[in-house]
Design an enzyme around this catalytic site. Structure first.
Site, PDB file in Angstrom:
ATOM      1  N   LEU A  66       0.882  -1.164   0.000  1.00 33.77           N
ATOM      2  CA  LEU A  66       0.000   0.000   0.000  1.00 33.77           C
ATOM      3  C   LEU A  66       0.919   1.214   0.000  1.00 33.77           C
ATOM      4  O   LEU A  66       1.908   1.243   0.748  1.00 33.77           O
ATOM      5  CB  LEU A  66      -0.901   0.029   1.243  1.00 33.77           C
ATOM      6  CG  LEU A  66      -2.010  -1.024   1.340  1.00 33.77           C
ATOM      7  CD1 LEU A  66      -2.704  -0.917   2.694  1.00 33.77           C
ATOM      8  CD2 LEU A  66      -3.015  -0.878   0.221  1.00 33.77           C
ATOM      9  N   ASP A  67       0.605   2.219  -0.830  1.00 33.58           N
ATOM     10  CA  ASP A  67       1.462   3.394  -0.823  1.00 33.58           C
ATOM     11  C   ASP A  67       1.357   4.103   0.513  1.00 33.58           C
ATOM     12  O   ASP A  67       0.442   3.846   1.311  1.00 33.58           O
ATOM     13  CB  ASP A  67       1.134   4.329  -1.996  1.00 33.58           C
ATOM     14  CG  ASP A  67      -0.257   4.935  -1.888  1.00 33.58           C
ATOM     15  OD1 ASP A  67      -0.468   5.759  -0.993  1.00 33.58           O
ATOM     16  OD2 ASP A  67      -1.130   4.577  -2.714  1.00 33.58           O
ATOM     17  N   THR A  68       2.286   4.986   0.776  1.00 34.72           N
ATOM     18  CA  THR A  68       2.400   5.612   2.091  1.00 34.72           C
ATOM     19  C   THR A  68       1.116   6.312   2.528  1.00 34.72           C
ATOM     20  O   THR A  68       0.728   6.262   3.693  1.00 34.72           O
ATOM     21  CB  THR A  68       3.558   6.614   2.095  1.00 34.72           C
ATOM     22  OG1 THR A  68       4.754   5.960   1.656  1.00 34.72           O
ATOM     23  CG2 THR A  68       3.788   7.169   3.494  1.00 34.72           C
TER      24      THR A  68
ATOM     25  N   THR B  31      -1.964   5.605   1.582  1.00 38.76           N
ATOM     26  CA  THR B  31      -3.136   4.723   1.605  1.00 38.76           C
ATOM     27  C   THR B  31      -3.186   3.946   2.913  1.00 38.76           C
ATOM     28  O   THR B  31      -2.168   3.453   3.397  1.00 38.76           O
ATOM     29  CB  THR B  31      -3.115   3.759   0.409  1.00 38.76           C
ATOM     30  OG1 THR B  31      -3.147   4.515  -0.795  1.00 38.76           O
ATOM     31  CG2 THR B  31      -4.312   2.823   0.443  1.00 38.76           C
TER      32      THR B  31
END
Length: 334
Positions: free
Chosen positions: A198-200, A202
């Site tokens: 998961l990107d930072t 999200t």
């Protein structure tokens, strides 16, 4: 045979458990007035509420992890029963019902009933004789289509990742990462790795395990494991956006589309939608919504395959129940 949580009504509930409301930033600026990432309201969906299946659940109180059976095996005829028995029986092994009980399925008596009912498979063969013995180190056992994990060294966890946490076990820049939360929970972070990313910015569900085979399958495109997201964007939203996302679009790294699109809620200036997609491309949800003119304000993954975030608090890690493990393995044909 099936344990119910104390106080549970047993009634099916398909609604969101405390339907999440879009954030209401103060002074018209997104993100202002919200609490810190570790205190943000946790978005999620309850389990499907299905009852049934033999597994005892040992999840934390407040979670409904009883996902039911994956499938019911076809009961063999007499000739098949004899053939199946002879092909999987190991005289020097351990009684099947004892292995099942040790794996947490149920009591030995209940396990004997499950075997007699034709709901147990050993190495792909349905067995109905309670006298069968197996080698727990090599046997592959399924109950109602759910595989028993007999390797006690394997671990499976669900992490509700807060915003601002990097999806790595270690960050050279000193940013918050997954291992920080493992240390808080006193888990052995040296043996665990995350499934996907998961990107930072999200939030939401991230699976952690030391089962390499399962992790590889869950992230392989050929299995098309669906992921469910709650997406907050600026509203109102024009008609046809959902159809456009489902029809798909060409991005810089290829074609992308959502499997489903559903409006969940709306407040003045904000819209909350649920999308399901099986693509695991980097920042795919954010890029798709930006492409249709609705940049993401907040993004939370609430489900990964059969595993739901439920009402798990943000920043916490919980061990998955045996049914959840079984459904994860069933999703990738293990």
């Amino acid at each position: 045979m099936n344990d119910r949580k104390p106080g549970g009504s047993g009634k099916k509930n398909n609604s969101y458990r405390g339907t999440p409301q879009p954030s209401k930033p103060q002074q018209g600026k997104p993100g202002k007035g919200q609490s810190s990432p570790g205190q943000r309201k946790s978005w999620g969906t309850p389990g499907p509420g299905q009852r049934g299946g033999p597994f005892r659940e040992d999840s934390q109180k407040g979670y409904d992890r009883n996902l039911g059976a994956a499938r019911k095996p076809d009961r063999p005829n007499r000739a098949q029963r004899d053939q199946n028995f002879s092909s999987v029986h190991t005289p020097e092994g351990v009684r099947l019902q004892k292995v099942m009980a040790s794996a947490g399925v149920a009591s030995r008596r209940v396990c004997e009933d499950l075997i007699a009912e034709g709901r147990v498979e050993v190495d792909g063969k349905v067995v109905t004789e309670t006298g069968i013995r197996v080698d727990p180190d090599t046997a592959v056992i399924h109950v109602d289509g759910l595989r028993l994990q007999l390797d006690t060294t394997l671990r499976y966890f669900a992490f509700n990742k807060p915003r601002g946490v990097v999806s790595t076990m270690d960050d050279p820049d000193g940013r918050p990462c997954i291992s920080d939360y493992l240390k808080k929970g006193k888990y052995d972070s040296t043996r665990l790795f995350h499934v996907g990313r998961l990107d930072t910015e999200t939030e939401g569900l991230l699976l952690l395990t030391n089962d390499g085979e399962l992790a590889n399958r869950l992230t392989h495109p050929s299995f098309e494991i669906p992921k469910t997201y709650l997406v907050q964007v600026h509203g109102p939203m024009a008609k046809g956006v959902g159809a456009q996302l489902k029809e798909g679009m060409q991005l810089e790294d290829g074609f992308a589309q959502v499997d489903s699109f559903k409006l969940v809620d709306s407040t003045p200036g904000h819209v909350l939608v649920e999308v399901v997609m099986h693509s695991g491309k980097n920042r795919i949800v954010r890029r798709m919504f930006k492409e249709v003119g609705y940049p993401v304000e907040r993004l939370v993954r609430v489900k990964f395959g059969p595993i739901g975030l439920g009402d798990q608090k943000q920043g916490t890690i919980r061990q998955m129940g045996r049914q959840e493990q079984g459904h994860l393995m069933a999703a990738v044909n293990l």
